[in-house]
Design an enzyme around this catalytic site. Structure first.
Site, PDB file in Angstrom:
ATOM      1  N   GLY A   1     -24.804  16.763 -51.003  1.00  0.00           N
ATOM      2  CA  GLY A   1     -23.487  16.450 -50.430  1.00  0.00           C
ATOM      3  C   GLY A   1     -23.093  15.017 -50.734  1.00  0.00           C
ATOM      4  N   ASN A   2     -22.093  14.514 -50.035  1.00  0.00           N
ATOM      5  CA  ASN A   2     -21.732  13.099 -50.181  1.00  0.00           C
ATOM      6  C   ASN A   2     -21.239  12.559 -48.846  1.00  0.00           C
ATOM      7  OD1 ASN A   2     -18.748  13.360 -50.051  1.00  0.00           O
ATOM      8  ND2 ASN A   2     -19.064  14.574 -51.914  1.00  0.00           N
TER       9      ASN A   2
END
Ligand code: CTP
Length: 404
Positions: free
Chosen positions: A209-210
């Protein structure tokens, strides 16, 4: 805002009637005149005295006043109102509204009303989902009446799902929006706004993810809706909530899911703003089962995701505006302008990770907006909500230029 507006408020028998006194207070505070009509069943949930005190008018149930024989004319009330809202609208009343069964004062007045009608259903999940209720709601919408959609949440029955009457504050917004329509800048426009990160699955429990929180996209969606736009908000995973009658939210996980949702909404969008931090790479072969620790993961092979914005740039028609975001750490302007041209955008919002206090996660942001005509505009360090307003001011200017 609602000074002098005449609202007929119909209340039917549902536990959600307890919220109506607050709505009346809000309407009166805005300067509206409110005439309450409640069904006999509604009187079990909320008292006429409370309603009459707050609305400053008798709360009516019967066509005649039993004491002095005064007639409560449904025809006069139907003519008097600028808007009729039935909230809560029970399943039984929706059915009677759809078929014209006028067996009480609320329904005779509804049949006589010459004004727009709004209705806010409240009932249990299964009743709301029942095909007859769905059909009745569609029938009412086909008459041109406005559905104030119930919310998903915990219901009085203990079940959880759609059926909870919209909150008074949001019903007030819907009413204000209706009366304000002529003056709202984005009235009649459809926006597609993406927000948040994407999660790319490694296996059923792990993902790449980020740090995107979704706050910028959500602020844009809310501001656009408050300015009259209908907004399709496509969001990656986030804890943020958003509540506005004009916003239709679609939750997605991965870049490919976001692509599908964006492609679908894009066809109807006058303005698209891709504020999502879409992953550029995704595991090539995500495992269908949880990878056991003992087995270990030596490396994860990645493949590029679809570039959603570029795809939309390729589909864009002349009357559509497409706006991207660029997150840069170096050669900011150069990189942002490259994206503006390569992705066939009308404008790009540059987020520089070098600006202190701006960017991922936080409540503030500082951006530069470049348009395709070589203009640019820089905001100071502002709250994300203020940055959203500045971006939408520019979008408004662009729409006017296109249409002018
Ligand atoms: N974007 C997209 N689909 C992707 C990647 C990005 O739609 N797979 C969109 C983002 O929502 C944003 C814009 O493209 O509006 C630019 O994203 P950014 O991450 O800054 O640029 P990339 O094109 O991914 O290029 P790079 O990561 O190399 O800077």
């Amino acid at each position: 805002m609602l000074q002098g507006k005449k609202i007929l408020l119909g209340i039917t028998g549902s536990i959600a009637a307890y919220k109506v006194p607050l709505l009346i207070r809000l309407l009166i505070k805005e300067g509206a005149e409110v005439q309450v009509i409640l069904t006999e069943n509604a009187r079990d949930f909320v008292t006429p005295l409370t309603l009459a005190t707050l609305s400053k008018r008798p709360a009516l149930t019967y066509p005649f006043n039993e004491k002095d024989g005064t007639w409560n004319s449904h025809v006069d009330m139907g003519n008097w109102a600028d808007l009729m809202l039935i909230a809560p609208a029970s399943a039984a009343t929706l059915s009677k509204m759809a078929t014209g069964l006028a067996d009480n004062l609320l329904l005779t007045t509804y049949l006589s009303a010459k004004c727009p009608v709004f209705f806010a259903p409240a009932m249990d999940l299964d009743m709301y989902r029942h095909p007859t209720t769905e059909r009745n709601i569609s029938t009412l919408q086909s008459f041109g009446y406005t559905l104030i959609e119930p919310q998903v949440g915990e219901l009085a029955s203990g079940l959880c799902g759609a059926g909870r009457m919209e909150e008074p504050e949001n019903m007030l917004e819907a009413i204000k929006l209706f009366f304000r329509k002529d003056t709202l800048p984005f009235d009649g426009k459809h926006f597609l706004i993406s927000a948040g990160p994407t999660w790319e699955p490694i296996d059923p429990v792990r993902f790449i993810g980020n740090h995107s929180s979704g706050k910028m996209g959500f602020a844009l969606a809310l501001k656009a809706a408050q300015r009259g736009a209908k907004v399709s908000l496509v969001t990656g995973p986030t804890h943020l909530t958003i509540d506005h009658p004009n916003i239709m939210r679609t939750d997605v996980l991965s870049a490919s899911e976001m692509n599908l949702a964006c492609q679908e909404a894009f066809a109807n969008a006058d303005v698209t703003i891709m504020a999502a931090a879409v992953a550029d790479f995704t595991p090539s072969a995500p495992s269908q089962v949880k990878i056991k620790k003992e087995k270990g993961i030596e490396s994860i092979q990645l493949k590029p995701t679809v570039d959603i914005l570029s795809g939309l740039g390729g589909l864009k028609k002349r009357d559509q505006l497409l706006i991207g975001f660029a997150l840069e750490t170096d050669h900011e302007t150069e990189n942002a302008l490259k994206k503006l041209h390569n992705k066939n955008l009308d404008a790009i919002v540059l987020n520089s990770l070098n600006d202190e206090g701006a960017g991922f996660g936080g409540d503030n942001n500082k951006v530069t907006i470049f348009d395709r005509n070589g203009n640019h505009f820089e905001t100071g360090l502002l709250s994300k909500s203020e940055v959203a307003s500045e971006i939408l001011d520019i979008v408004f200017g662009m729409i006017n230029k296109e249409e002018g």
